[in-house]
Design a protein around this motif. Structure first.
Motif, PDB file in Angstrom:
ATOM      1  N   ILE A   1       0.860  -1.180   0.000  1.00 64.52           N
ATOM      2  CA  ILE A   1       0.000   0.000   0.000  1.00 64.52           C
ATOM      3  C   ILE A   1       0.895   1.228   0.000  1.00 64.52           C
ATOM      4  N   SER A   2       0.685   2.117  -0.954  1.00 60.89           N
ATOM      5  CA  SER A   2       1.518   3.307  -1.075  1.00 60.89           C
ATOM      6  C   SER A   2       0.643   4.488  -1.447  1.00 60.89           C
ATOM      7  N   ASP A   3       1.279   5.669  -1.600  1.00 61.76           N
ATOM      8  CA  ASP A   3       0.536   6.829  -2.084  1.00 61.76           C
ATOM      9  C   ASP A   3       0.456   6.762  -3.610  1.00 61.76           C
ATOM     10  N   CYS A   4      -0.008   7.829  -4.223  1.00 69.74           N
ATOM     11  CA  CYS A   4      -0.247   7.823  -5.664  1.00 69.74           C
ATOM     12  C   CYS A   4       0.963   8.264  -6.484  1.00 69.74           C
ATOM     13  N   TRP A   5       2.131   8.327  -5.868  1.00 68.02           N
ATOM     14  CA  TRP A   5       3.335   8.723  -6.594  1.00 68.02           C
ATOM     15  C   TRP A   5       3.590   7.742  -7.737  1.00 68.02           C
ATOM     16  N   LYS A   6       3.863   8.279  -8.917  1.00 67.67           N
ATOM     17  CA  LYS A   6       3.982   7.452 -10.117  1.00 67.67           C
ATOM     18  C   LYS A   6       5.156   6.472 -10.059  1.00 67.67           C
ATOM     19  N   GLY A   7       6.110   6.729  -9.170  1.00 67.50           N
ATOM     20  CA  GLY A   7       7.262   5.835  -9.052  1.00 67.50           C
ATOM     21  C   GLY A   7       6.889   4.425  -8.626  1.00 67.50           C
ATOM     22  N   TYR A   8       5.702   4.271  -8.005  1.00 66.65           N
ATOM     23  CA  TYR A   8       5.273   2.949  -7.567  1.00 66.65           C
ATOM     24  C   TYR A   8       4.537   2.163  -8.654  1.00 66.65           C
ATOM     25  N   ASP A   9       4.289   2.777  -9.798  1.00 66.64           N
ATOM     26  CA  ASP A   9       3.471   2.130 -10.819  1.00 66.64           C
ATOM     27  C   ASP A   9       4.091   0.827 -11.340  1.00 66.64           C
ATOM     28  N   ALA A  10       5.425   0.722 -11.292  1.00 69.31           N
ATOM     29  CA  ALA A  10       6.095  -0.452 -11.856  1.00 69.31           C
ATOM     30  C   ALA A  10       6.087  -1.652 -10.912  1.00 69.31           C
ATOM     31  N   LEU A  11       5.511  -1.512  -9.714  1.00 66.95           N
ATOM     32  CA  LEU A  11       5.541  -2.608  -8.755  1.00 66.95           C
ATOM     33  C   LEU A  11       4.769  -3.834  -9.253  1.00 66.95           C
ATOM     34  N   GLN A  12       3.708  -3.588 -10.016  1.00 70.93           N
ATOM     35  CA  GLN A  12       2.886  -4.711 -10.489  1.00 70.93           C
ATOM     36  C   GLN A  12       3.706  -5.676 -11.336  1.00 70.93           C
ATOM     37  N   THR A  13       4.673  -5.144 -12.053  1.00 67.74           N
ATOM     38  CA  THR A  13       5.479  -6.001 -12.943  1.00 67.74           C
ATOM     39  C   THR A  13       6.655  -6.660 -12.219  1.00 67.74           C
ATOM     40  N   GLU A  14       6.837  -6.325 -10.934  1.00 68.18           N
ATOM     41  CA  GLU A  14       7.969  -6.871 -10.173  1.00 68.18           C
ATOM     42  C   GLU A  14       7.539  -7.935  -9.166  1.00 68.18           C
ATOM     43  N   GLY A  15       6.317  -8.444  -9.316  1.00 73.44           N
ATOM     44  CA  GLY A  15       5.863  -9.512  -8.429  1.00 73.44           C
ATOM     45  C   GLY A  15       5.187  -9.048  -7.170  1.00 73.44           C
ATOM     46  N   PHE A  16       4.794  -7.755  -7.105  1.00 74.98           N
ATOM     47  CA  PHE A  16       4.095  -7.228  -5.939  1.00 74.98           C
ATOM     48  C   PHE A  16       2.670  -6.850  -6.323  1.00 74.98           C
ATOM     49  N   ARG A  17       1.769  -6.937  -5.345  1.00 74.40           N
ATOM     50  CA  ARG A  17       0.394  -6.470  -5.518  1.00 74.40           C
ATOM     51  C   ARG A  17       0.285  -5.112  -4.842  1.00 74.40           C
ATOM     52  N   ARG A  18      -0.171  -4.094  -5.567  1.00 73.44           N
ATOM     53  CA  ARG A  18      -0.105  -2.733  -5.048  1.00 73.44           C
ATOM     54  C   ARG A  18      -1.472  -2.067  -5.036  1.00 73.44           C
ATOM     55  N   PHE A  19      -1.750  -1.362  -3.924  1.00 70.38           N
ATOM     56  CA  PHE A  19      -2.925  -0.516  -3.802  1.00 70.38           C
ATOM     57  C   PHE A  19      -2.454   0.894  -3.510  1.00 70.38           C
ATOM     58  N   ALA A  20      -3.161   1.883  -4.033  1.00 68.96           N
ATOM     59  CA  ALA A  20      -2.780   3.292  -3.867  1.00 68.96           C
ATOM     60  C   ALA A  20      -3.811   4.026  -3.016  1.00 68.96           C
ATOM     61  N   ALA A  21      -3.335   4.977  -2.222  1.00 65.57           N
ATOM     62  CA  ALA A  21      -4.202   5.816  -1.399  1.00 65.57           C
ATOM     63  C   ALA A  21      -3.710   7.248  -1.484  1.00 65.57           C
ATOM     64  N   ASN A  22      -4.613   8.185  -1.567  1.00 66.27           N
ATOM     65  CA  ASN A  22      -4.291   9.606  -1.662  1.00 66.27           C
ATOM     66  C   ASN A  22      -4.247  10.200  -0.265  1.00 66.27           C
ATOM     67  N   HIS A  23      -3.044  10.493   0.228  1.00 65.43           N
ATOM     68  CA  HIS A  23      -2.892  11.009   1.588  1.00 65.43           C
ATOM     69  C   HIS A  23      -3.533  12.373   1.771  1.00 65.43           C
ATOM     70  N   SER A  24      -3.589  13.169   0.737  1.00 65.08           N
ATOM     71  CA  SER A  24      -4.106  14.535   0.875  1.00 65.08           C
ATOM     72  C   SER A  24      -5.622  14.551   1.029  1.00 65.08           C
ATOM     73  N   LEU A  25      -6.286  13.459   0.677  1.00 60.21           N
ATOM     74  CA  LEU A  25      -7.737  13.422   0.755  1.00 60.21           C
ATOM     75  C   LEU A  25      -8.232  12.642   1.964  1.00 60.21           C
ATOM     76  N   LYS A  26      -7.702  11.451   2.178  1.00 60.30           N
ATOM     77  CA  LYS A  26      -8.180  10.627   3.283  1.00 60.30           C
ATOM     78  C   LYS A  26      -7.128   9.571   3.613  1.00 60.30           C
ATOM     79  N   PHE A  27      -7.255   8.990   4.807  1.00 59.36           N
ATOM     80  CA  PHE A  27      -6.317   7.963   5.237  1.00 59.36           C
ATOM     81  C   PHE A  27      -6.789   6.552   4.894  1.00 59.36           C
ATOM     82  N   VAL A  28      -7.989   6.421   4.307  1.00 57.82           N
ATOM     83  CA  VAL A  28      -8.506   5.122   3.929  1.00 57.82           C
ATOM     84  C   VAL A  28      -8.986   5.179   2.491  1.00 57.82           C
ATOM     85  N   ASN A  29      -8.495   4.286   1.665  1.00 49.71           N
ATOM     86  CA  ASN A  29      -8.941   4.191   0.283  1.00 49.71           C
ATOM     87  C   ASN A  29     -10.341   3.595   0.264  1.00 49.71           C
ATOM     88  N   PRO A  30     -11.369   4.327  -0.223  1.00 54.45           N
ATOM     89  CA  PRO A  30     -12.740   3.832  -0.171  1.00 54.45           C
ATOM     90  C   PRO A  30     -12.959   2.575  -1.014  1.00 54.45           C
TER      91      PRO A  30
END
Length: 326
Positions: free
Chosen positions: A229-258
């Motif tokens: 689980i990370s923020d929406c920074w584009k640097g994390y976009d490549a995680l899906q291709t490296e064997g990780f499952r990734r979810f994004a959350a926007n810290h500036s809006l809320k602490f829980v991804n709806p």
């Protein structure tokens, strides 16, 4: 030569396997020089016996002079007998070597260093009646002990079926103490879910937060198959291709991804702990790394008494005395 096991049973060297003294109990021990010395012997931080480097005899410490002195009579050619007279400091090779402070004051400095209070340096100067530079020198030495322990005991976190929350932050100071940071150090941190406060954390300084840097750090510190689980920074976009499952959350809006109901508060708590120990300005990269090690050490063992025990064991490992069983 005398049986070393009998020697250890008699002197108690490095026999403490785990203690969680309260602060009052520890202060009561270290205020007595003999009790403080026995405490350090039990943790392996100083030796009570050594072998003479010249003749191999087992020497006991003369604590009044802080020396190991050999008085064994040895036979030499063309003479009858002669005393060995070899002597070494009881603190040679240990954390206390060449120190002008008493064992009590050094232990008090360790106690303050491991505490969670904010003004550690000022408190230490007041308690042991020494200069600011002396306190900083000792704290720097203690950070080396903690850093060595972190390196030896560090391990990857996460794994299949586990969740790790990752975030990056820039530590430093803005121009005129406000606004965006003009200078600072980027740090990437990760917290394993369900293990808050139990050491499942990593912190590492980096040059930037580019995609290549993020992937390199995550592959080093996070096990494959981990849900990240990370923020929406584009640097994390490549995680899906490296064997990780990734979810994004926007810290500036809320602490829980709806959509995923993924909370992101743990990294924010981690940065609060980090900034509590990081000085405001003038830090070099290695200084930041020392403060990060302090935070990791506190996370690895939240109990203050057990953390003190681990520190002295780590000090005995890094600055090992010349005891026959060290």
């Amino acid at each position: 030569m005398e049986d070393l096991n009998v020697c250890v049973q008699r002197c108690g060297y490095n026999t403490c396997s785990g203690c969680s003294l309260t602060n009052i109990e520890f202060i009561r021990i270290i205020l007595d020089e003999n009790m403080a010395r026995n405490f350090l012997i039990q943790h392996g931080a100083i030796a009570c016996h050594v072998l003479c480097p010249r003749c191999g005899a087992r020497l006991s410490a003369d604590w009044t002079k802080s020396l190991f002195r050999c008085r064994k009579m040895t036979r030499i050619p063309k003479r009858k007998y002669q005393k060995c007279e070899t002597s070494t400091s009881v603190f040679q090779g240990t954390l206390f070597e060449r120190s002008h402070l008493s064992l009590t004051k050094i232990c008090i400095l360790v106690n303050i260093f491991l505490s969670s209070q904010d003004e550690k340096v000022s408190e230490a100067m007041l308690e042991v009646d020494c200069s600011r530079q002396t306190v900083l020198d000792w704290f720097s030495l203690y950070q080396e002990v903690v850093a060595d322990y972190i390196v030896r005991c560090s391990q990857s976190i996460g794994g299949v079926g586990k969740i790790v929350e990752i975030d990056e932050a820039k530590l430093g100071e803005g121009k005129h103490n406000h606004g965006c940071l003009s200078h600072g150090q980027w740090v990437i941190g990760g917290v394993e879910r369900k293990n808050r406060g139990k050491g499942k954390v990593f912190l590492v300084t980096v040059e930037d937060r580019s995609p290549d840097t993020l992937i390199r750090v995550i592959e080093r510190f996070v096990k494959p198959g981990t849900t990240i689980i990370s923020d929406c920074w584009k640097g994390y976009d490549a995680l899906q291709t490296e064997g990780f499952r990734r979810f994004a959350a926007n810290h500036s809006l809320k602490f829980v991804n709806p959509d995923t109901e993924a909370p992101t508060q743990d990294p924010e708590r981690l940065w609060v702990e980090v900034r509590r120990v990081v000085f405001k300005a003038g830090f070099r990269t290695e200084d930041y790394e020392g403060c990060l090690c302090d935070t990791l050490f506190s996370r690895m063992e939240p109990c203050y008494g057990l953390r003190r025990h681990l520190f002295w064991k780590a000090a005995a490992s890094l600055y090992s005395p010349d005891h026959p069983l060290a």
